[in-house]
Structures are given as C-alpha cells and as structure tokens.
Enzyme design. Structure first.
Site, short mmCIF file in Angstrom:
data_model
loop_
_atom_site.label_atom_id
_atom_site.label_comp_id
_atom_site.label_asym_id
_atom_site.label_seq_id
_atom_site.Cartn_x
_atom_site.Cartn_y
_atom_site.Cartn_z
N HIS A 95 41.81 92.33 94.18
CA HIS A 95 41.40 91.44 92.98
C HIS A 95 39.84 91.14 93.00
O HIS A 95 39.41 91.32 91.98
CB HIS A 95 42.02 90.05 93.14
CG HIS A 95 43.49 90.37 93.18
ND1 HIS A 95 44.45 89.21 93.10
CD2 HIS A 95 44.58 91.43 92.97
CE1 HIS A 95 45.91 89.86 93.40
NE2 HIS A 95 45.62 91.25 93.19
N HIS A 106 52.44 85.80 94.44
CA HIS A 106 51.81 84.63 95.35
C HIS A 106 52.34 83.60 94.96
O HIS A 106 52.74 82.70 95.86
CB HIS A 106 50.28 84.42 95.09
CG HIS A 106 49.63 85.89 95.38
ND1 HIS A 106 48.34 86.25 95.16
CD2 HIS A 106 50.16 87.23 96.06
CE1 HIS A 106 48.00 87.48 95.61
NE2 HIS A 106 48.92 88.19 96.18
N GLU A 145 43.78 89.39 97.41
CA GLU A 145 42.80 88.67 96.88
C GLU A 145 41.45 89.40 97.17
O GLU A 145 40.50 89.47 96.35
CB GLU A 145 42.78 87.19 97.11
CG GLU A 145 43.86 86.31 96.96
CD GLU A 145 44.49 86.16 95.85
OE1 GLU A 145 44.34 87.02 94.87
OE2 GLU A 145 45.46 85.32 95.66
N ASP A 182 46.73 80.41 92.31
CA ASP A 182 47.47 81.39 91.69
C ASP A 182 47.93 81.26 90.29
O ASP A 182 47.93 82.31 89.59
CB ASP A 182 48.35 82.06 92.72
CG ASP A 182 47.77 82.40 94.01
OD1 ASP A 182 47.39 83.96 93.81
OD2 ASP A 182 47.50 81.76 95.05
N TYR A 207 54.66 80.93 97.83
CA TYR A 207 54.44 79.53 98.23
C TYR A 207 55.86 78.91 98.12
O TYR A 207 56.16 78.11 98.75
CB TYR A 207 53.32 78.96 97.19
CG TYR A 207 51.95 79.50 97.51
CD1 TYR A 207 51.21 79.74 98.45
CD2 TYR A 207 51.34 79.93 96.18
CE1 TYR A 207 50.01 80.11 98.53
CE2 TYR A 207 49.99 80.37 96.23
CZ TYR A 207 49.47 80.73 97.40
OH TYR A 207 48.22 81.07 97.57
N GLU A 238 49.84 88.00 91.22
CA GLU A 238 49.43 86.45 91.45
C GLU A 238 50.88 85.82 91.08
O GLU A 238 51.13 84.94 91.72
CB GLU A 238 48.66 86.06 90.03
CG GLU A 238 47.35 86.75 89.89
CD GLU A 238 46.41 86.68 91.35
OE1 GLU A 238 46.91 85.93 92.43
OE2 GLU A 238 45.34 87.17 91.23
N GLU A 251 38.64 84.09 93.14
CA GLU A 251 39.19 85.29 94.13
C GLU A 251 38.27 85.43 95.56
O GLU A 251 38.50 85.50 96.66
CB GLU A 251 38.99 86.81 93.78
CG GLU A 251 40.06 87.01 92.41
CD GLU A 251 41.37 86.88 92.58
OE1 GLU A 251 41.83 86.86 93.82
OE2 GLU A 251 42.19 86.70 91.59
FE LIG Z 1 46.61 85.35 93.89
FE LIG Z 2 44.05 87.13 92.73
#
Ligand SMILES: [Fe+2]
Ligand SMILES: [Fe+2]
Length: 337
Positions: A216, A119, A212, A86, A123, A116, A180
């Site tokens: 994406h 994301h 994703e 990401d 995490y 992104e 992706e």
């Molecule tokens: Fe992502």
């Molecule tokens: Fe993505």
C-alpha cells in the site's frame, strides 16, 4: 451517470491514460500497463492474500489476561486506533478511486480496498477472541487522545478529496502516504514489543503490516510521484506536502506520548519514539522523491522490530511457510517506472 463513464469507444488510448485528468475508454487491460509498477503491485497484493481465520487466536483471551494492566491498556488503545485507520482508509480509497482516471490504477485500488476491509475484519476476529471487542471499538467515545488522533487523520483525508485539481489530488495522495507510512507504525511496534505474550495479535499485525508497508505504501508513493511527474505542480503545493508530513509526525507522536505517559511499558521513551517517527518520515519523503527534513538517527530498536517482522524468513506459522514462495515476490522493484 453518463454511459461514457462505463463505455467510451472514442476515449483515449489506454497507454495514454494519466492517473488524473483525462478521458478513459472504460477498459481494464492488464497487458497494457502504462507504468508497470501498477500491475507489479497488483500481483504482489494478490500473492499476499490472507484471511484472518488463518491466524491462531484460540489462546488470545488467556494470553491477554496474563498481561500487566499497562500492557492490557496499550493493547486496547493500539487496536482501537489501528482499527480506525483501516476503516477510514477504505472510505478514502473509494473517494480517491472515483476521482482518478487511469483504469488500471483504479483496479489496483479496488484490490487495496478489499485488503483494508480484510484488516477491519481481522481486528474484529482478534478482539472477539480476546473477549473485549465492544470495549475496544467504543474507546473513541471515552478517550480524548484517541478521539483527537482519529479526528485529525479524518481531517487530513477530507481536506483535499473534494477538489478536482491535480494539486489537490497530489495532496490527497499524501494523506494516504501518511496513513500507510506514519500512523500505523508506533502501534505496530507496541504489539511487536508485547510479542510472544500475545502471539495472535502479533501474527495478525504481521499480516497487516506487510500489506501496508510492502504494497500500500509503495502504491501511493508511486501514485504521488506519477501525479507530480505528469502535471505541473505548484511550488506552494509541495510546501503543503511538507506541512502535511510534519503534521503527521506530530499527530503520531502526540498519541504515542499520551500512551507512554499513561501506561509506561518496556523501555519505550519519548526520545525513542521521536527518533523512530522522524526516521520513518524521512524515509517516506525519500520514497515520494522529496528531500528529508527531519533529524536522522541510527535505525532505532522499534524500527528494527517492525523490519524484522517484515522479513519473510522470520515467519514461523504454517500459513506463511506454505506461502513463502509467494512472499518472495516482494523483491520486485516497485519504484521502477
Ligand atoms: Fe490496512
Ligand atoms: Fe493500507
């Protein structure tokens, strides 16, 4: 920077703007979409907006501590790699966006960039709750297999993004299709295998996987097909596309086989991983309008796990229940252009 970059009243008509190569007016007009799939994907991405704080991570530390040693290692090595994907994708998208021409496509990419980053934030939230954020985010410094996979992904991104030719842009879009559509997939399935043991991680991955795979991947598959359709692409470039996806399969399996050899878990075998990644690669080739080249197998258990978690009706969390009507929009035909 030339002011025409921002405002170009003598530029081309919005409906004439190609994805790459042209002279855009500088206006973003969602009511005049040349491709249709671009604004559909934008709406779907928007409807799917979520925030990491909406996933319950309060028991993540306790749950993580109850995993076996191998499961803990798989968890950490998976998030160490996915989080790199990401981070890299955000930067790559900014570079691709700068080289692209069509303003609406660029706007959709702007939203993808935001997702992104979301994301990456997720995490951090998850691993902070788990209590091993610094350890996981630093694993690349100590683990050769992880470092190698990250390095190879970075090289694939970097190879074509510096060139202003349609053939290079096509190959650059392919790097994003690989990211992706290939590099996340074994990681997603490992977390789904851990499943109920770590519901925080599983739910976070559900959200990420939906972004994703539902938006994406279709976005870049459509970008790829459109660049190919709008320009005369050399046959040797298409040969390079096949080389790139073959490399991606090898990169994904190399890391998967390393993890499996070090930390065997839950009935995963090299053969199962190979069939899974080959099936995914064939699907991605079909999505970009090319012929599949890998040995096709029946849908594997790992694929079924990933698909099951993409299914809107499977979602149990309160957040998804309140947003289920938005997710229903994923039935939009994203290939229709
Ligand atoms: Fe992502
Ligand atoms: Fe993505």
């Amino acid at each position: 920077m030339n002011s025409k970059h921002y405002y170009n009243p003598k530029g081309e008509e919005i409906l004439d703007e190609k994805i790459f190569g042209g002279n855009p007016s500088g206006f973003v007009d969602f009511n005049r979409s040349k491709y249709k799939w671009d604004s559909n994907i934008y709406d779907l991405m928007n409807a799917n907006t979520w925030f990491p704080s909406e996933v319950n991570t309060s028991t993540e530390k306790k749950n993580f501590e109850q995993l076996t040693e191998n499961e803990q290692a798989i968890y950490k090595m998976t998030f160490a790699q996915l989080s790199f994907n990401d981070s890299a994708q955000e930067e790559y998208l900014s570079d691709f966006r700068r080289l692209a021409n069509n303003r609406l496509i660029k706007s959709v990419i702007s939203l993808q960039i935001m997702q992104e980053v979301n994301h990456s934030k997720s995490y951090a939230v998850l691993l902070d709750a788990c209590g091993n954020s610094d350890e996981v985010f630093n694993l690349y410094k100590y683990n050769d297999a992880l470092n190698t996979k990250n390095q190879k992904i970075a090289q694939q991104f970097a190879r074509y993004i510096d060139g202003n030719s349609v053939d290079k842009m096509l190959l650059s879009a392919m790097a994003s299709v690989n990211l992706e559509g290939i590099y996340f997939l074994l990681g997603f399935s490992y977390i789904y295998l851990l499943g109920d043991k770590v519901p925080g991680a599983r739910d976070m991955i559900k959200f990420i996987a939906r972004d994703e795979l539902n938006t994406h991947l279709p976005l870049f598959a459509n970008i790829f097909k459109t660049i190919k359709k709008e320009n005369k692409i050399q046959t040797s470039t298409i040969d390079s596309v096949y080389t790139m996806i073959n490399d991606a399969v090898n990169i994904e399996l190399e890391y998967g086989n390393y993890l499996l050899s070090q930390y065997p878990i839950m009935g995963v075998t090299p053969e199962l991983m190979k069939r899974t990644v080959h099936n995914y690669a064939n699907d991605r080739l079909k999505k970009i309008g090319l012929d599949p080249i890998f040995t096709q197998s029946d849908t594997t258990y790992l694929q079924k796990l990933v698909t099951k978690h993409l299914n809107m009706n499977e979602v149990k969390s309160n957040f998804f229940e309140s947003n289920v009507s938005n997710y229903a929009k994923s039935s939009i035909n994203l290939d229709d252009f």
